[in-house]
Design a protein around this motif. Sequence first.
Motif, PDB file in Angstrom:
ATOM      1  N   UNK A  45      -9.198 -12.114  20.731  1.00 47.98           N
ATOM      2  CA  UNK A  45     -10.346 -11.499  20.047  1.00 47.98           C
ATOM      3  C   UNK A  45     -10.215 -11.505  18.523  1.00 47.98           C
ATOM      4  N   UNK A  46     -11.371 -11.612  17.867  1.00 50.05           N
ATOM      5  CA  UNK A  46     -11.427 -11.452  16.417  1.00 50.05           C
ATOM      6  C   UNK A  46     -11.149  -9.982  16.109  1.00 50.05           C
ATOM      7  N   UNK A  47     -10.106  -9.743  15.306  1.00 52.88           N
ATOM      8  CA  UNK A  47      -9.741  -8.357  14.983  1.00 52.88           C
ATOM      9  C   UNK A  47     -10.423  -7.891  13.713  1.00 52.88           C
ATOM     10  N   UNK A  48     -10.594  -8.855  12.768  1.00 55.67           N
ATOM     11  CA  UNK A  48     -11.043  -8.459  11.436  1.00 55.67           C
ATOM     12  C   UNK A  48     -11.589  -9.693  10.730  1.00 55.67           C
ATOM     13  N   UNK A  49     -12.713  -9.536  10.052  1.00 54.74           N
ATOM     14  CA  UNK A  49     -13.249 -10.639   9.264  1.00 54.74           C
ATOM     15  C   UNK A  49     -13.351 -10.189   7.816  1.00 54.74           C
ATOM     16  N   UNK A  50     -12.574 -10.798   6.950  1.00 51.57           N
ATOM     17  CA  UNK A  50     -12.563 -10.420   5.537  1.00 51.57           C
ATOM     18  C   UNK A  50     -13.444 -11.350   4.725  1.00 51.57           C
ATOM     19  N   UNK A  51     -13.264 -11.337   3.388  1.00 55.87           N
ATOM     20  CA  UNK A  51     -14.128 -12.138   2.516  1.00 55.87           C
ATOM     21  C   UNK A  51     -13.802 -13.630   2.603  1.00 55.87           C
ATOM     22  N   UNK A  52     -12.553 -13.961   2.899  1.00 58.38           N
ATOM     23  CA  UNK A  52     -12.174 -15.383   2.958  1.00 58.38           C
ATOM     24  C   UNK A  52     -11.309 -15.724   4.162  1.00 58.38           C
ATOM     25  N   UNK A  62       0.769  -3.450   9.548  1.00 60.15           N
ATOM     26  CA  UNK A  62      -0.106  -2.352   9.157  1.00 60.15           C
ATOM     27  C   UNK A  62      -0.169  -2.445   7.620  1.00 60.15           C
ATOM     28  N   UNK A  63      -1.280  -3.016   7.124  1.00 57.77           N
ATOM     29  CA  UNK A  63      -1.359  -3.323   5.684  1.00 57.77           C
ATOM     30  C   UNK A  63      -1.427  -2.031   4.855  1.00 57.77           C
ATOM     31  N   UNK A  64      -0.608  -1.967   3.832  1.00 58.39           N
ATOM     32  CA  UNK A  64      -0.599  -0.821   2.908  1.00 58.39           C
ATOM     33  C   UNK A  64      -1.782  -0.984   1.955  1.00 58.39           C
ATOM     34  N   UNK A  65      -2.514   0.108   1.728  1.00 59.58           N
ATOM     35  CA  UNK A  65      -3.782  -0.002   0.982  1.00 59.58           C
ATOM     36  C   UNK A  65      -3.578  -0.030  -0.539  1.00 59.58           C
ATOM     37  N   UNK A 110      -6.754  -0.421  -2.580  1.00 55.64           N
ATOM     38  CA  UNK A 110      -7.515  -1.427  -1.840  1.00 55.64           C
ATOM     39  C   UNK A 110      -8.702  -0.756  -1.163  1.00 55.64           C
ATOM     40  N   UNK A 111      -9.828  -0.751  -1.854  1.00 55.12           N
ATOM     41  CA  UNK A 111     -11.034  -0.115  -1.319  1.00 55.12           C
ATOM     42  C   UNK A 111     -12.255  -0.812  -1.920  1.00 55.12           C
ATOM     43  N   UNK A 112     -12.897  -1.669  -1.098  1.00 58.14           N
ATOM     44  CA  UNK A 112     -14.033  -2.462  -1.579  1.00 58.14           C
ATOM     45  C   UNK A 112     -15.154  -1.587  -2.129  1.00 58.14           C
ATOM     46  N   UNK A 171     -15.054   1.112  -3.641  1.00 59.05           N
ATOM     47  CA  UNK A 171     -14.723   1.634  -4.979  1.00 59.05           C
ATOM     48  C   UNK A 171     -14.434   0.511  -5.976  1.00 59.05           C
ATOM     49  N   UNK A 172     -14.453  -0.756  -5.499  1.00 62.49           N
ATOM     50  CA  UNK A 172     -14.146  -1.883  -6.385  1.00 62.49           C
ATOM     51  C   UNK A 172     -12.669  -1.956  -6.736  1.00 62.49           C
ATOM     52  N   UNK A 173     -11.790  -1.573  -5.823  1.00 58.17           N
ATOM     53  CA  UNK A 173     -10.332  -1.664  -6.015  1.00 58.17           C
ATOM     54  C   UNK A 173      -9.882  -1.087  -7.366  1.00 58.17           C
ATOM     55  N   UNK A 174      -9.978   0.239  -7.556  1.00 57.07           N
ATOM     56  CA  UNK A 174      -9.613   0.813  -8.866  1.00 57.07           C
ATOM     57  C   UNK A 174      -8.112   0.719  -9.170  1.00 57.07           C
ATOM     58  N   UNK A 175      -7.821   0.591 -10.468  1.00 61.89           N
ATOM     59  CA  UNK A 175      -6.432   0.621 -10.964  1.00 61.89           C
ATOM     60  C   UNK A 175      -5.867   2.022 -10.727  1.00 61.89           C
ATOM     61  N   UNK A 176      -4.665   2.077 -10.152  1.00 61.04           N
ATOM     62  CA  UNK A 176      -4.016   3.380  -9.918  1.00 61.04           C
ATOM     63  C   UNK A 176      -2.558   3.269 -10.360  1.00 61.04           C
ATOM     64  N   UNK A 177      -1.864   4.413 -10.401  1.00 57.66           N
ATOM     65  CA  UNK A 177      -0.440   4.363 -10.754  1.00 57.66           C
ATOM     66  C   UNK A 177       0.426   4.929  -9.631  1.00 57.66           C
TER      67      UNK A 177
END
Length: 239
Positions: A5-12, A85-88, A123-125, A127-133
């Motif tokens: 099964x397709x689990x996830x479809x991203x931008x590319x 399990x991808x880290x965000x 990693x949050x589409x 929110x436009x992937x904001x810069x964080x520290x």
Amino acid sequence: MEKRALLYSGKAKDVYATDDPSQCIVHFRDSATAFNAQKKGEIADKGRLNNLISSHFFHLLDQRGVATHFVRTLAPCEMLVKRLDIIKVEVVVRNITAGSLAKRLAVAEGMPVNPPVLEYYFKDDALGDPLVNDSHILAFGWASAAELSIMAAGALRINDILVPALRKLDILLVDFKLEFGRVAGRVILGDEISPDTCRFWDANTLAHLDKDRFRRDLGGVAEAYQEIYRRLKGGTPNV
Ligand code: UDP
């Protein structure tokens, strides 16, 4: 290896389950997006080239003792990987000013920065992937302190491997983005390493050999991806 099964479809990329719950198949597509998917298009043969370029880099990192999700190249556009399990948190390493760094700090593009700049983006589409520290990452629990230090040290080690390897091919590694994930109590490198996620400049002409050709409508987009493949593999793409 059976594709399920397709689990996830991203931008590319699309990710499929397999008959082994610990592994998935990543299918690289020709679709391209930029500016948080406001700009969309297709780049001829990109799926295949990015799969083969990423496979090449993962193999190189594996040889140098860096743990990645790469298992093997399965087909022209497909790679078998460990399920993570991808880290965000997206980790960006910069050796030369460009893109959002040049804009944010109002500096010219093309200035070497040493030591390299290490940045994190949430990693949050939406929110436009904001810069964080580091403090945001720990406070919001996106990664633990131990995981963060593995990601930071890993990103700089990967930079130390890739910069000289690419320099020999007359390619400057300007900057790149990495994603890490958890598997069996470890944190290892996931995602891809390709002209979609790196800035590659020709060392002599400073020509852009990456997705900036698409982002900035510079023309010769597919040719730039082919050129990176050609330099890495020493020939025309034919797998
Ligand atoms: N990058 C990426 N995905 C993203 C954002 C950035 O792969 O969602 C890569 C980009 O290709 C470049 C590096 O990370 O190699 C730094 O990108 P930058 O912050 O300059 O952002 P951009 O100018 O691409 O918006």
